[in-house]
Design a protein around this motif. Structure first.
Motif, PDB file in Angstrom:
ATOM      1  N   LEU A 140      -1.276  49.017 -10.950  1.00  0.00           N
ATOM      2  CA  LEU A 140       0.005  48.505 -11.424  1.00  0.00           C
ATOM      3  C   LEU A 140      -0.204  47.267 -12.286  1.00  0.00           C
ATOM      4  O   LEU A 140       0.372  47.144 -13.369  1.00  0.00           O
ATOM      5  N   PHE A 141      -1.050  46.349 -11.827  1.00  0.00           N
ATOM      6  CA  PHE A 141      -1.328  45.138 -12.570  1.00  0.00           C
ATOM      7  C   PHE A 141      -1.960  45.454 -13.929  1.00  0.00           C
ATOM      8  O   PHE A 141      -1.553  44.912 -14.962  1.00  0.00           O
ATOM      9  N   THR A 142      -2.925  46.353 -13.936  1.00  0.00           N
ATOM     10  CA  THR A 142      -3.598  46.750 -15.173  1.00  0.00           C
ATOM     11  C   THR A 142      -2.619  47.382 -16.150  1.00  0.00           C
ATOM     12  O   THR A 142      -2.605  47.055 -17.345  1.00  0.00           O
ATOM     13  N   MET A 198       2.494  44.741 -21.443  1.00  0.00           N
ATOM     14  CA  MET A 198       2.853  43.426 -21.973  1.00  0.00           C
ATOM     15  C   MET A 198       2.179  43.178 -23.326  1.00  0.00           C
ATOM     16  O   MET A 198       2.749  42.523 -24.188  1.00  0.00           O
ATOM     17  N   GLN A 199       0.968  43.715 -23.514  1.00  0.00           N
ATOM     18  CA  GLN A 199       0.251  43.518 -24.776  1.00  0.00           C
ATOM     19  C   GLN A 199       0.979  44.148 -25.959  1.00  0.00           C
ATOM     20  O   GLN A 199       0.753  43.753 -27.095  1.00  0.00           O
ATOM     21  N   LEU A 200       1.856  45.084 -25.702  1.00  0.00           N
ATOM     22  CA  LEU A 200       2.621  45.703 -26.782  1.00  0.00           C
ATOM     23  C   LEU A 200       3.656  44.743 -27.352  1.00  0.00           C
ATOM     24  O   LEU A 200       4.081  44.890 -28.500  1.00  0.00           O
ATOM     25  N   ARG A 201       4.092  43.776 -26.551  1.00  0.00           N
ATOM     26  CA  ARG A 201       5.166  42.873 -26.962  1.00  0.00           C
ATOM     27  C   ARG A 201       4.759  41.410 -27.032  1.00  0.00           C
ATOM     28  O   ARG A 201       5.494  40.580 -27.555  1.00  0.00           O
ATOM     29  N   ALA A 249      -4.081  48.770  -1.990  1.00  0.00           N
ATOM     30  CA  ALA A 249      -4.673  47.723  -2.831  1.00  0.00           C
ATOM     31  C   ALA A 249      -5.035  48.278  -4.210  1.00  0.00           C
ATOM     32  O   ALA A 249      -4.834  47.615  -5.230  1.00  0.00           O
ATOM     33  N   TYR A 250      -5.553  49.493  -4.247  1.00  0.00           N
ATOM     34  CA  TYR A 250      -5.906  50.104  -5.529  1.00  0.00           C
ATOM     35  C   TYR A 250      -4.652  50.406  -6.353  1.00  0.00           C
ATOM     36  O   TYR A 250      -4.649  50.234  -7.567  1.00  0.00           O
TER      37      TYR A 250
END
Length: 77
Positions: free
Chosen positions: A34-36, A42-45, A28-29
């Protein structure tokens, strides 16, 4: 299945295999990390609004309305 989907499936399988191989790993961690990391990438693009829209779409429309159908991402071709 698109080449992009095959890449993602392969990477996720590698992650699952690594979690199983490392007994002390918390699956789970690993998913949380992975999500973080994916959001940071994604914030880079993309804009924050675009990312939020994508997350909201996944949580509302896709998960609640597609039943057992397989979700397919297209490239708009």
């Amino acid at each position: 299945m698109s080449g992009e989907q095959q890449i993602v499936n392969s990477l996720l399988q590698q992650m699952d295999d690594a979690v199983v191989a490392e007994v002390k790993t918390n699956a789970a961690y690993v998913e949380d990390l992975l999500f973080t990391e994916l959001l940071a990438r994604m914030q880079l693009r993309r804009s924050s609004a675009d990312i939020l829209h994508q997350v909201n779409y996944q949580l509302t429309f896709v998960q609640k309305n597609l039943d057992d159908d397989e979700f397919v991402v297209t490239r708009g071709c």
